[in-house]
Design an enzyme around this catalytic site. Structure first.
Site, PDB file in Angstrom:
ATOM      1  N   SER A  12      -7.959   6.854  -4.272  1.00  0.00           N
ATOM      2  CA  SER A  12      -7.114   6.320  -5.569  1.00  0.00           C
ATOM      3  C   SER A  12      -6.751   7.163  -6.464  1.00  0.00           C
ATOM      4  O   SER A  12      -7.586   8.057  -7.155  1.00  0.00           O
ATOM      5  CB  SER A  12      -8.174   5.188  -6.195  1.00  0.00           C
ATOM      6  OG  SER A  12      -7.749   4.846  -7.304  1.00  0.00           O
TER       7      SER A  12
HETATM    8  N1  LIG Z   1      -4.187   0.510 -14.153  1.00  0.00           N
HETATM    9  C1  LIG Z   1      -5.535   0.863 -13.413  1.00  0.00           C
HETATM   10  C2  LIG Z   1      -5.334   0.725 -11.699  1.00  0.00           C
HETATM   11  C3  LIG Z   1      -6.644   0.602 -11.109  1.00  0.00           C
HETATM   12  C4  LIG Z   1      -6.276   0.246  -9.547  1.00  0.00           C
HETATM   13  O1  LIG Z   1      -5.315  -0.332  -9.117  1.00  0.00           O
HETATM   14  N2  LIG Z   1      -7.226   0.424  -8.869  1.00  0.00           N
HETATM   15  C5  LIG Z   1      -7.230   0.286  -7.381  1.00  0.00           C
HETATM   16  C6  LIG Z   1      -7.124   1.113  -6.426  1.00  0.00           C
HETATM   17  S1  LIG Z   1      -5.917   2.364  -6.851  1.00  0.00           S
HETATM   18  C7  LIG Z   1      -8.281  -0.621  -7.137  1.00  0.00           C
HETATM   19  O2  LIG Z   1      -9.450  -0.499  -7.628  1.00  0.00           O
HETATM   20  N3  LIG Z   1      -7.947  -1.741  -6.131  1.00  0.00           N
HETATM   21  C8  LIG Z   1      -8.990  -2.642  -5.872  1.00  0.00           C
HETATM   22  C9  LIG Z   1      -9.153  -4.184  -6.273  1.00  0.00           C
HETATM   23  O3  LIG Z   1      -8.195  -4.391  -7.472  1.00  0.00           O
HETATM   24  O4  LIG Z   1      -9.673  -4.982  -5.803  1.00  0.00           O
HETATM   25  C10 LIG Z   1      -6.027   2.225 -13.549  1.00  0.00           C
HETATM   26  O5  LIG Z   1      -5.228   3.063 -14.095  1.00  0.00           O
HETATM   27  O6  LIG Z   1      -7.220   2.241 -13.540  1.00  0.00           O
END
Ligand SMILES: N[C@@H](CCC(=O)N[C@@H](CS)C(=O)NCC(=O)O)C(=O)O
Length: 215
Positions: A12
């Site tokens: 990520s």
């Molecule tokens: N705007 C957030 C984005 C975080 C994000 O999109 N994380 C994703 C991985 S890139 C995630 O954890 N996805 C799993 C989910 O939302 O269930 C940040 O910068 O921390």
């Protein structure tokens, strides 16, 4: 006081951005891997920590914080001096502007390309998404035409956030030959603490996306 934990998934970009910021500020963190491919973010124990179930998530002695750039700002304010997140109001405003640029333009455009390929069976990148990302890269290239780092002549937590985003899309194989200032900056970034660990995650991410793209 317990160790500061970062719930992290190396593929990520936001997660790697938070980790790079911690390394830059020199805050020791214990990383706890949340494997998104195994849907570990939806486990009951993680949902109790972060109901929005995303990485990165910070646990600093019971203080829970998510959003990678908010984590970077918190770590810099709580544990850093003003080196990488300047206290001078205008310098800080510029760092914030670049952080918001990453959060609202650059990273979402990279995600719009990669997420459907990783998770929704899409095998081609739409032309309109290519144009959107390249126009954003054009702005980043302009920022870097007049300064060494993304928010001026000092390295900052805006560089670490943008580096995490950029290395993800580069490892997918994105062509940045039209953006010489980005190329020069990427070369300068190789000296940032944690650079190689970031690249390991970015390479895994790039490989995961590339294997689903029809050639
Ligand atoms: N705007 C957030 C984005 C975080 C994000 O999109 N994380 C994703 C991985 S890139 C995630 O954890 N996805 C799993 C989910 O939302 O269930 C940040 O910068 O921390």
């Amino acid at each position: 006081m317990s160790a500061i934990k970062l719930y992290h998934f190396p593929l990520s970009a936001p997660s790697r951005g938070a980790l790079l910021a911690a390394k830059l500020i020199n805050v020791p963190l214990e990383t706890v891997i949340v494997d998104l491919f195994k849907k570990e973010q939806l486990s009951e124990s993680f949902l109790r920590i972060n109901p929005q179930h995303c990485v990165p998530t910070l646990d600093d002695d019971g203080f829970i914080l998510w959003e990678s750039r908010a984590i970077a700002c918190y770590l810099a304010e709580r544990y850093g001096d003003d080196k990488y997140y300047p206290k001078d109001i205008r310098k800080r405003a510029l760092v914030n502007q670049r952080l918001y640029f990453d959060s609202s333009f650059l990273y979402p455009r990279i995600r719009a390309i990669c997420h459907p390929i990783l998770f929704s069976g899409i095998t081609e990148i739409k032309e309109s998404l290519k144009i959107d990302l390249n126009s954003t890269l054009g702005f980043l290239d302009q920022f870097l035409a007049n300064s060494k780092w993304v928010a001026g002549d000092e390295l900052s937590i805006a560089d670490t956030a943008i580096l995490a985003s950029m290395t993800s899309i580069l490892e997918v194989g994105w062509d940045i030959s039209a953006f010489p200032n980005i190329q020069r900056w990427l070369n300068d970034c190789t000296s940032i603490p944690g650079y190689e660990e970031n690249m390991e995650g970015a390479r895994l991410f790039g490989a995961a996306v590339r294997k689903n793209i029809k050639t």
